[in-house]
Each structure stands twice: as C-alpha cells, then as structure tokens.
Write an enzyme that holds these catalytic residues in place. Structure first.
Site, PDB file in Angstrom:
ATOM      1  N   ASP A   8       0.873  -1.157   0.000  1.00  0.00           N
ATOM      2  CA  ASP A   8       0.000   0.000   0.000  1.00  0.00           C
ATOM      3  C   ASP A   8       0.930   1.233   0.000  1.00  0.00           C
ATOM      4  OD1 ASP A   8      -2.222   1.778   0.649  1.00  0.00           O
ATOM      5  OD2 ASP A   8      -1.319   1.831   2.655  1.00  0.00           O
ATOM      6  N   ASP A  10      -0.108   5.190   0.859  1.00  0.00           N
ATOM      7  CA  ASP A  10      -0.345   6.175   1.934  1.00  0.00           C
ATOM      8  C   ASP A  10      -0.380   5.490   3.298  1.00  0.00           C
ATOM      9  OD1 ASP A  10      -1.488   8.985   0.671  1.00  0.00           O
ATOM     10  OD2 ASP A  10      -1.807   7.239  -0.615  1.00  0.00           O
ATOM     11  N   ARG A  17      -0.882  11.106   1.838  1.00  0.00           N
ATOM     12  CA  ARG A  17      -0.903  12.134   0.795  1.00  0.00           C
ATOM     13  C   ARG A  17       0.374  12.997   0.745  1.00  0.00           C
ATOM     14  NH1 ARG A  17      -1.625  11.750  -2.783  1.00  0.00           N
ATOM     15  NH2 ARG A  17      -2.313  13.725  -3.615  1.00  0.00           N
ATOM     16  N   ARG A 120     -13.308   8.958 -10.240  1.00  0.00           N
ATOM     17  CA  ARG A 120     -12.029   8.517 -10.819  1.00  0.00           C
ATOM     18  C   ARG A 120     -12.240   7.517 -11.947  1.00  0.00           C
ATOM     19  NH1 ARG A 120      -8.885   7.856  -5.043  1.00  0.00           N
ATOM     20  NH2 ARG A 120      -8.998  10.068  -4.473  1.00  0.00           N
ATOM     21  N   ARG A 131     -11.539  17.428  -1.011  1.00  0.00           N
ATOM     22  CA  ARG A 131     -10.155  17.131  -1.368  1.00  0.00           C
ATOM     23  C   ARG A 131      -9.334  18.401  -1.616  1.00  0.00           C
ATOM     24  NH1 ARG A 131      -9.413  12.368  -1.149  1.00  0.00           N
ATOM     25  NH2 ARG A 131      -7.249  12.770  -1.619  1.00  0.00           N
ATOM     26  N   ARG A 138      -6.781  19.277   6.454  1.00  0.00           N
ATOM     27  CA  ARG A 138      -6.859  17.805   6.393  1.00  0.00           C
ATOM     28  C   ARG A 138      -6.634  17.206   7.789  1.00  0.00           C
ATOM     29  NH1 ARG A 138      -5.288  13.171   3.421  1.00  0.00           N
ATOM     30  NH2 ARG A 138      -5.893  14.148   1.483  1.00  0.00           N
ATOM     31  N   SER A 174     -11.346  10.781   3.620  1.00  0.00           N
ATOM     32  CA  SER A 174     -12.332  10.374   2.600  1.00  0.00           C
ATOM     33  C   SER A 174     -12.736   8.918   2.701  1.00  0.00           C
ATOM     34  CB  SER A 174     -11.743  10.658   1.210  1.00  0.00           C
ATOM     35  OG  SER A 174     -10.596   9.850   1.005  1.00  0.00           O
ATOM     36  N   ASP A 176     -13.583   5.578   0.008  1.00  0.00           N
ATOM     37  CA  ASP A 176     -13.515   5.045  -1.357  1.00  0.00           C
ATOM     38  C   ASP A 176     -14.767   4.200  -1.626  1.00  0.00           C
ATOM     39  OD1 ASP A 176     -11.028   6.190  -1.803  1.00  0.00           O
ATOM     40  OD2 ASP A 176      -9.936   4.402  -1.157  1.00  0.00           O
ATOM     41  N   ASP A 201      -1.439  -0.349   5.890  1.00  0.00           N
ATOM     42  CA  ASP A 201      -1.759   0.237   7.212  1.00  0.00           C
ATOM     43  C   ASP A 201      -3.235   0.123   7.565  1.00  0.00           C
ATOM     44  OD1 ASP A 201      -2.510   2.156   5.248  1.00  0.00           O
ATOM     45  OD2 ASP A 201      -2.486   3.734   6.767  1.00  0.00           O
TER      46      ASP A 201
END
Ligand code: M1P
Length: 242
Positions: A8, A10, A17, A120, A131, A138, A174, A176, A201
């Site tokens: 992974d 992030d 990010r 996306r 975003r 954030r 956020s 997904d 993570d």
C-alpha cells in the site's frame, strides 16, 4: 524462488498524501534493487505521481484506484511513463449521488473546501471536508473524525443501503466507493509468485487494505503485515531480509 512484495502507499511507504521521507526513500531505493514489488493504492495515478518518484524505483507494476486500474512502468522512458493495462469502469448510481449530497449538506462538520465527490472513472472518492483542503485543514478533519467516527458511520450506511456497492476508509479525509469485490484483493490474481507478502496500514475491517489482507491470510504462500507507517514498514522489511 519468485518472492514478491505488495505495498500500500499512503500510511505504508509515505505519510498520508505526502512524499516519501528522505530517510525512508534512501532505505527503500536500496531495498528495491534486490527485491520485486508491486504498489496498490486507493489513489489515482496523478496523485501517486505527486507523492513518489515511483518510476525511479523500479516496480513490477502499479495498481491504482484500489486495484481498478493497472499500470506497467515503461522502462524505455524512465520516470515519466506507464502503460494502462486494464481499467474497470464504474458509474456512481444516481440515488447514491443524491445520498452523498444529502450527507454533505447535513454533516455537522463545519467546513467545506471543495471537490467532495471525486469521480475517478473506476471508483468514487467522497470527502465531507473536500479534497481541496490544505494539509492543515486535512489534519484538523482527521482529528475530528477520529473523535466522531463520521466516515465509519457513512461507509456503513452506504454498504447497508446501496446494494452491490462497497465503501471503505483508505486515508485521512475520505471514503472510497466501488462495486462490491472490486477492492484491493483483485490484484493478487494478476501477480505471479512463489511467495507473496503484502504490507498495508488499513488492514482492519472497514479499511481499504482489509480485503487483500484477508485474502493473503487465506491463500497458500501468502502473508501480510500491518504497519503504522514508513518507519515500521522499514523495520518489517529489515526483519524479512534473507
Ligand atoms: O491511498 C489511500 C487513500 O488516499 C487518499 O485518502 P485521503 O485523501 O482520505 O487521505 C485517497 O486518494 C483515497 O482514495 C485513498 O484510498
């Protein structure tokens, strides 16, 4: 022995990010000269490019949008180019879009900074704070969400109410959203290995690394590690050096 790692990004190779720290980058570029690996991120390619000189570090391939897009770096054009190998298309159902807009209007979180529903193409990313927020905004939302678990509650409602749709938490601000099954676990069938190790993570239930971690646990010659960040990822990799 074809030993393959899947990472992974992030919270595993980079802070959420942000770019790789110089210290970790130094370690990882040395490590990657002797090991084969794939990346699997919830983000799309442009976001990943902001974070990592990922084509400097030679990966076998890059799964973006939770495995709904697969890119092969093009070694003939170093650092700049990757070829799209496959992409799953997804269109947000109208009723779900309406629901997200209602949630956006009704959330008690006091700030909105723009880009709340990011399409996306093969998944949708939903964020109450938006975003377009700054790093400070954030972090502020992230702290508030830890206290209030708003993302957890929204994701659970989406899963209950929208048939065939999954909603998971990947990063700090956020959720997904994609069709059920089109999660990170789909990457394993595209990888050739004798032994495969995944590090992520968000491997707890409800996290976007969970489906792949679960599959690794159930599959022969596969295993996974949960990490708290790049520092621990480095410790895990050091402990696995043959
Ligand atoms: O790669 C992990 C996540 O990174 C971002 O999450 P956030 O902006 O909430 O920190 C998003 O790109 C998300 O889609 C992705 O899963």
């Amino acid at each position: 022995m074809n030993k393959i790692f899947i990472f992974d990004v992030d919270g595993t190779l980079t802070p959420s990010r942000l770019k790789m720290t110089e210290e970790f980058k130094k370690f990882f570029s040395e490590w990657s000269k002797k090991n084969k690996f794939y990346l699997v991120t919830g983000s799309d390619l442009p976001k990943l490019q902001e974070q990592m000189d990922f084509m400097d570090i030679e990966s076998e391939g890059i799964f973006t949008c939770c495995g709904n897009q697969f890119w092969k770096p093009d070694p003939s054009i170093p650092n700049t180019s990757a070829e799209l190998i496959y992409e799953n298309k997804f269109e947000l159902p109208k009723h779900l879009e309406m629901f997200l807009n209602i949630v956006l209007n009704q959330s008690p979180y006091p700030h909105r900074y723009g880009n709340h529903i990011e399409d996306r193409g093969s998944m949708v990313n939903f964020s109450i704070v938006g975003r377009d927020c700054t790093q400070e905004q954030r972090e502020e939302f992230f702290e508030w969400d830890i206290e209030n678990n708003e993302r957890g509650r929204i994701a659970n409602i989406i899963k209950r109410k929208a048939r065939g749709i999954d909603a998971v938490i990947g990063g700090q601000i956020s959720i997904d959203i994609y069709p059920e099954g089109n999660d990170k676990s789909q990457v394993l069938k595209h990888i050739d290995y004798d032994e495969c190790i995944f590090i992520g993570d968000r491997t707890e239930q409800g996290g976007n690394d969970y489906p792949l971690a679960k599959l690794m646990e159930e599959t022969d010659n596969c295993s996974y590690y949960q990490t708290e960040g790049p520092e621990q990822t480095q410790q895990i990799l050091e402990s696995l050096i043959d």
